[in-house]
Motif scaffolding. Structure first.
Motif, mmCIF file in Angstrom:
data_model
loop_
_atom_site.group_PDB
_atom_site.id
_atom_site.type_symbol
_atom_site.label_atom_id
_atom_site.label_comp_id
_atom_site.label_asym_id
_atom_site.label_seq_id
_atom_site.Cartn_x
_atom_site.Cartn_y
_atom_site.Cartn_z
ATOM 1 N N PRO A 19 -32.203 -55.576 14.589
ATOM 2 C CA PRO A 19 -31.518 -54.308 14.286
ATOM 3 C C PRO A 19 -30.615 -53.850 15.427
ATOM 4 N N VAL A 22 -30.897 -48.271 13.858
ATOM 5 C CA VAL A 22 -31.903 -47.809 12.911
ATOM 6 C C VAL A 22 -31.808 -46.298 12.824
ATOM 7 N N THR A 26 -28.845 -47.812 9.223
ATOM 8 C CA THR A 26 -29.507 -49.043 9.644
ATOM 9 C C THR A 26 -28.532 -50.204 9.503
ATOM 10 N N THR A 28 -27.968 -54.479 10.957
ATOM 11 C CA THR A 28 -28.333 -55.616 11.797
ATOM 12 C C THR A 28 -27.167 -56.000 12.696
ATOM 13 N N SER A 168 -34.310 -49.131 23.256
ATOM 14 C CA SER A 168 -33.562 -48.284 22.319
ATOM 15 C C SER A 168 -33.217 -46.945 22.949
ATOM 16 N N THR A 193 -31.455 -51.512 20.476
ATOM 17 C CA THR A 193 -31.194 -50.791 19.237
ATOM 18 C C THR A 193 -30.710 -49.374 19.510
ATOM 19 N N VAL A 195 -30.597 -45.743 18.055
ATOM 20 C CA VAL A 195 -31.303 -44.916 17.084
ATOM 21 C C VAL A 195 -30.359 -43.805 16.640
ATOM 22 N N HIS A 215 -38.934 -43.058 15.269
ATOM 23 C CA HIS A 215 -38.276 -44.244 15.810
ATOM 24 C C HIS A 215 -38.620 -44.517 17.267
#
Length: 476
Positions: A19, A22, A26, A28, A168, A193, A195, A215
């Motif tokens: 990811p 997210v 969301t 990838t 993240s 990632t 968030v 998250h």
């Protein structure tokens, strides 16, 4: 790795199904790459190396897409303040000579629209991004941060305060606020990632708290004003999150409250001209608040008016930043603005205009500003720009704007006093400013006076004006 697009390529090689974002959106890494490819293809033919591409975008995910597509074409991205008046946005696009404006037309939809522009007097070398800040001349000024400086700063932040591999960060800042640069690009540099969160999280504690709980980002970065609002609204915190607090002076009271609500608390310092942050201090409960440790490759020094470094305890001077992460300068800069930068083949420095004092242990403590630049809810505001805009009203002959209640972050605000030709109402002045300036630059209170206090030299007595406006007294 010295290339932004290279961060994406490395993650695609490692795990393209991981990811990239997210939360509210969301995506990838493969999905991110596909969108970067599509936008870069749409921009080809309209953008060449050294150009500026403006972004009329609210979503941090689409901001990352657009910044990477722009980077691939050798151009700089310029995030517009989507909450600013349309006239101010047009001025920024024209001043930057942007070739294209990329508009967000849906949750994950972008549409590039070419604009008619004259080639700028630069072209930009090593284009990275451009952020506009409030300017002393009565107009905003565009800071160009080259890609080299951005990559240097990301490398440093991975080490201090640090972000683990795959870590993240909560992406909550408007793209036009330079904190967003970290939220967009640092997770990518760590193979981690972003968030994403509904923009309502900037003011709604329930939305913010839900994003943090669901998250569990490693890092939440925000201004003291934001954290103060969340605490006042009942936020209980999260023991696993690291809070990076910067953009304004952090008080002891707020630091104590945040210690009870996080795993680690960092005081971050740095101006836009030093690529967001230049130093970081991990605070322990009861520890004095300082600027902390210089980020890798960067030197934060205290200097006198002649540029001599001040090392003695108790010395007070101006903060000078050099080394990694220094911007190229301002677009269309005045000689005074250019003088703040000193670049040679072997060094790059920037005089911040911030004042600091050296403590007994050698650390630096922020004291204030040397000029009329202030911080309002984390946003840099040049008082001269607000005054100049007020004085452009046909009924205003003179204006002064001051920051009231500087020592109380809960009540601090801008207050304006004006001398008029008569016949203008305060609500008309409010409307005039609201059409031309973003919300953080709008005074909360106004006073119409027959004359403004002056010193014996005939200059505006800003000290007296500030005292009287703070006390609610009439100026004349």
């Amino acid at each position: 790795m010295r290339d932004l697009s290279g961060h994406l390529a490395a993650q695609l090689a490692a795990d393209r199904a991981a990811p990239a974002a997210v939360g509210d959106v969301t995506l990838t890494y493969q999905g991110l790459a596909d969108r970067v490819d599509a936008l870069a293809g749409s921009l080809e033919g309209h953008v060449t190396a050294g150009d500026v591409v403006a972004l009329d975008i609210r979503s941090p995910v689409l901001g990352l897409v657009a910044s990477l597509a722009t980077d691939r074409l050798g151009a700089a991205y310029l995030p517009l303040d989507t909450a600013a008046p349309a006239g101010r946005q047009r001025w920024v696009v024209e001043n930057a000579a942007a070739r294209v404006v990329v508009h967000q037309t849906g949750p994950l939809a972008l549409e590039p629209r070419p604009v008619t522009a004259t080639r700028p007097a630069w072209p930009l070398t090593d284009p990275g991004y451009v952020i506009y800040t409030s300017g002393t001349t009565g107009r905003p000024k565009g800071v160009h941060v080259p890609k080299r400086s951005l990559v240097e700063r990301l490398d440093g932040l991975l080490q201090l305060p640090g972000l683990r591999r795959g870590g993240s960060i909560l992406a909550m800042s408007p793209l036009s606020f330079d904190m967003s640069v970290v939220e967009l690009h640092l997770p990518l540099a760590a193979g981690g990632t972003m968030v994403t969160v509904d923009p309502a999280a900037r003011r709604d504690v329930d939305v913010f708290d839900r994003a943090v709980r669901e998250h569990r980002p490693d890092v939440v970065q925000a201004t003291p004003s934001f954290f103060r609002l969340m605490i006042a609204s009942g936020w209980r915190g999260n023991p696993d999150v690291a809070l990076w607090c910067g953009g304004e002076a952090l008080t002891d009271e707020l630091a104590n409250a945040l210690h009870e609500r996080c795993g680690t608390l960092w005081n971050m310092y740095g101006p836009t001209e030093a690529t967001v942050w230049a130093s970081a201090c991990r605070l322990a409960p009861g520890q004095p608040i300082s600027l902390g440790t210089d980020l890798p490759g960067t030197a934060v020094e205290l200097v006198d008016q002649r540029g001599r470094v001040l090392t003695a305890a108790g010395a007070e001077g101006e903060i000078r930043i050099s080394g990694a992460g220094i911007a190229d300068g301002y677009l269309d800069a005045t000689p005074t603005e250019t003088a703040r930068f000193a670049h040679t083949a072997t060094s790059r420095t920037y005089l911040t205009g911030d004042r600091a004092r050296r403590a007994d242990d050698g650390s630096l403590t922020f004291v204030g500003r040397l000029d009329n630049q202030v911080k309002v809810r984390g946003h840099r505001v040049e008082l001269g720009e607000v005054e100049s805009t007020l004085e452009s009203h046909p009924a205003v002959t003179e204006a002064v704007v001051v920051l009231v209640d500087q020592g109380d972050p809960d009540t601090t605000h801008l207050s304006a006093a004006v001398v008029t030709r008569g016949g203008v109402r305060v609500r008309d002045l409010r409307a005039w400013l609201a059409e031309r300036l973003p919300a953080p630059m709008l005074p909360s209170t106004f006073q119409v006076a027959t004359a403004l206090p002056r010193t014996s030299a005939g200059k505006l007595d800003r000290v007296m004006i500030s005292k009287r406006l703070s006390a609610g007294e009439r100026l004349s």
